[in-house]
Scaffold this motif. Sequence first.
Motif, PDB file in Angstrom:
ATOM      1  N   ALA A 298       0.817  -1.216   0.000  1.00 41.59           N
ATOM      2  CA  ALA A 298       0.000   0.000   0.000  1.00 41.59           C
ATOM      3  C   ALA A 298       0.847   1.260   0.000  1.00 41.59           C
ATOM      4  N   VAL A 299       2.164   1.126  -0.025  1.00 41.17           N
ATOM      5  CA  VAL A 299       3.040   2.302  -0.051  1.00 41.17           C
ATOM      6  C   VAL A 299       2.789   3.070  -1.353  1.00 41.17           C
ATOM      7  N   GLY A 300       2.446   4.320  -1.242  1.00 39.29           N
ATOM      8  CA  GLY A 300       2.127   5.149  -2.405  1.00 39.29           C
ATOM      9  C   GLY A 300       0.655   5.202  -2.750  1.00 39.29           C
ATOM     10  N   SER A 301      -0.190   4.451  -2.020  1.00 40.18           N
ATOM     11  CA  SER A 301      -1.619   4.464  -2.342  1.00 40.18           C
ATOM     12  C   SER A 301      -2.248   5.823  -2.050  1.00 40.18           C
ATOM     13  N   GLY A 302      -1.809   6.477  -0.977  1.00 36.57           N
ATOM     14  CA  GLY A 302      -2.320   7.815  -0.685  1.00 36.57           C
ATOM     15  C   GLY A 302      -1.953   8.812  -1.768  1.00 36.57           C
ATOM     16  N   ASP A 303      -0.743   8.674  -2.308  1.00 40.15           N
ATOM     17  CA  ASP A 303      -0.305   9.553  -3.395  1.00 40.15           C
ATOM     18  C   ASP A 303      -1.103   9.268  -4.663  1.00 40.15           C
ATOM     19  N   SER A 304      -1.373   7.994  -4.913  1.00 39.47           N
ATOM     20  CA  SER A 304      -2.167   7.618  -6.083  1.00 39.47           C
ATOM     21  C   SER A 304      -3.585   8.154  -5.949  1.00 39.47           C
ATOM     22  N   PHE A 305      -4.120   8.131  -4.729  1.00 40.07           N
ATOM     23  CA  PHE A 305      -5.435   8.724  -4.457  1.00 40.07           C
ATOM     24  C   PHE A 305      -5.405  10.217  -4.811  1.00 40.07           C
ATOM     25  N   ALA A 306      -4.361  10.920  -4.370  1.00 43.48           N
ATOM     26  CA  ALA A 306      -4.254  12.351  -4.664  1.00 43.48           C
ATOM     27  C   ALA A 306      -4.177  12.598  -6.165  1.00 43.48           C
ATOM     28  N   ALA A 307      -3.491  11.715  -6.884  1.00 40.98           N
ATOM     29  CA  ALA A 307      -3.400  11.862  -8.339  1.00 40.98           C
ATOM     30  C   ALA A 307      -4.772  11.730  -8.985  1.00 40.98           C
ATOM     31  N   GLY A 308      -5.549  10.732  -8.542  1.00 34.88           N
ATOM     32  CA  GLY A 308      -6.893  10.575  -9.090  1.00 34.88           C
ATOM     33  C   GLY A 308      -7.777  11.779  -8.805  1.00 34.88           C
ATOM     34  N   LEU A 309      -7.630  12.332  -7.614  1.00 32.32           N
ATOM     35  CA  LEU A 309      -8.396  13.521  -7.241  1.00 32.32           C
ATOM     36  C   LEU A 309      -8.036  14.692  -8.165  1.00 32.32           C
ATOM     37  N   ALA A 310      -6.723  14.888  -8.376  1.00 34.41           N
ATOM     38  CA  ALA A 310      -6.263  15.978  -9.231  1.00 34.41           C
ATOM     39  C   ALA A 310      -6.722  15.787 -10.668  1.00 34.41           C
ATOM     40  N   ALA A 311      -6.661  14.548 -11.153  1.00 31.76           N
ATOM     41  CA  ALA A 311      -7.098  14.281 -12.522  1.00 31.76           C
ATOM     42  C   ALA A 311      -8.594  14.569 -12.680  1.00 31.76           C
ATOM     43  N   GLY A 312      -9.370  14.210 -11.665  1.00 33.85           N
ATOM     44  CA  GLY A 312     -10.801  14.491 -11.717  1.00 33.85           C
ATOM     45  C   GLY A 312     -11.083  15.977 -11.789  1.00 33.85           C
ATOM     46  N   PHE A 313     -10.393  16.743 -10.961  1.00 37.67           N
ATOM     47  CA  PHE A 313     -10.608  18.186 -10.970  1.00 37.67           C
ATOM     48  C   PHE A 313     -10.137  18.815 -12.286  1.00 37.67           C
ATOM     49  N   ALA A 314      -9.026  18.287 -12.838  1.00 38.67           N
ATOM     50  CA  ALA A 314      -8.539  18.812 -14.113  1.00 38.67           C
ATOM     51  C   ALA A 314      -9.554  18.580 -15.227  1.00 38.67           C
ATOM     52  N   ASP A 315     -10.355  17.516 -15.093  1.00 37.37           N
ATOM     53  CA  ASP A 315     -11.412  17.228 -16.076  1.00 37.37           C
ATOM     54  C   ASP A 315     -12.747  17.884 -15.713  1.00 37.37           C
ATOM     55  N   HIS A 316     -12.716  18.739 -14.700  1.00 46.78           N
ATOM     56  CA  HIS A 316     -13.911  19.467 -14.251  1.00 46.78           C
ATOM     57  C   HIS A 316     -14.990  18.532 -13.711  1.00 46.78           C
ATOM     58  N   ARG A 317     -14.574  17.419 -13.115  1.00 50.46           N
ATOM     59  CA  ARG A 317     -15.531  16.521 -12.467  1.00 50.46           C
ATOM     60  C   ARG A 317     -15.922  17.088 -11.111  1.00 50.46           C
ATOM     61  N   THR A 318     -17.070  16.662 -10.630  1.00 48.28           N
ATOM     62  CA  THR A 318     -17.510  17.067  -9.299  1.00 48.28           C
ATOM     63  C   THR A 318     -16.654  16.361  -8.247  1.00 48.28           C
ATOM     64  N   LEU A 319     -16.777  16.793  -6.995  1.00 52.85           N
ATOM     65  CA  LEU A 319     -16.027  16.140  -5.925  1.00 52.85           C
ATOM     66  C   LEU A 319     -16.393  14.658  -5.811  1.00 52.85           C
ATOM     67  N   PRO A 320     -17.682  14.271  -5.795  1.00 54.09           N
ATOM     68  CA  PRO A 320     -17.986  12.835  -5.728  1.00 54.09           C
ATOM     69  C   PRO A 320     -17.418  12.038  -6.901  1.00 54.09           C
ATOM     70  N   GLU A 321     -17.483  12.595  -8.108  1.00 52.69           N
ATOM     71  CA  GLU A 321     -16.923  11.906  -9.272  1.00 52.69           C
ATOM     72  C   GLU A 321     -15.417  11.765  -9.150  1.00 52.69           C
ATOM     73  N   SER A 322     -14.754  12.803  -8.660  1.00 56.66           N
ATOM     74  CA  SER A 322     -13.300  12.757  -8.481  1.00 56.66           C
ATOM     75  C   SER A 322     -12.915  11.771  -7.390  1.00 56.66           C
ATOM     76  N   LEU A 323     -13.750  11.676  -6.352  1.00 53.25           N
ATOM     77  CA  LEU A 323     -13.493  10.720  -5.278  1.00 53.25           C
ATOM     78  C   LEU A 323     -13.479   9.288  -5.806  1.00 53.25           C
TER      79      LEU A 323
END
Length: 318
Positions: free
Chosen positions: A257-282
């Motif tokens: 699980a090392v790096g899973s928190g960072d991968s989570f942050a990447a998914g969040l950032a990618a969602g926001f970059a695509d103008h997704r809502t917070l639930p969609e980015s989650l």
Amino acid sequence: MASRTHDEPLMILCIGTTPTGQRSMVFDRLTLDGVNRATAVSEYASGKSINVARVLQTLGKSACCTGFVGGPRGKMIRDHLDALTIQHNFVDVQPPTRLCTTIIDHSTNTATELVEESAEVEPGAWTELDQRIASAGQAAAVWVMSGSLPPHGDLDAYARWTRAGLAAGARVIIDGRGQPVRRALPIGKLILKLNQDELAATLETSITNQITLKAAMLKSLPADGAIVVTLGKDGAIATNGHDYWHVTTPSVRVISAVGSGDSFAAGLAAGFADHRTLPESLKLAAACGAANAMTDRAGQINPSDLDHILATTVVAPA
């Protein structure tokens, strides 16, 4: 750093002041106080912001890393990112970049992290980093600030960079804890992402149940922003101050699980970059975190794993 063309996707700026060389060692069975022979060893660039950038690249997003590097491992980090064609704009510092080691034991399905702490950097390096962030950040739709600061670091750095990111029109995500985060929160309009233990440490309090967790989240909620708290295998919970969401992923075979928190942050950032809502980015964020846990490297996901996990990841009111 190469200039960006109009046809390229908007960049995500990944700021992390304490990158690391990462050595992953895999053992069929680890015996304490004995001789152990690894079945596989790999060494690569890592640290929270680099892990974010690497996952973003897998998601098809353009990223740029910045922070402090020094010595032979600093060169290794640059060479690794060059090989992956990930942009970077680091500040060279006198202390050598640290090395962290992950010990993976297949017999127990455990991963043990041996962390070398970062060293203090020279004062002038902070001014240089401010300048590089300002330059690179103008092309970025999202700024992600990750991790702890070097010893005796500038505790106002996250607050200063948050203001700069918001002034540049970017979404700002902070993945950190402690005093640097507390100083940035009053600015508002940012997304705070951290795990439950980090939230408790930041507030200097204890979190023992859902009631105390939600109370702590509201206490740390940035004005006009949101807070996301990861819960390990139990997913994550988020709020914008009005609504709460809980995201859960299917069970996966965890290697590390090392790096899973960072991968989570990447998914969040990618969602926001695509103008997704917070639930969609989650949803994307949680799936990225789970996919990373299925690998033996920090900040790595396999697209086929991600697609499978996304199909059964659920975001529901909490």
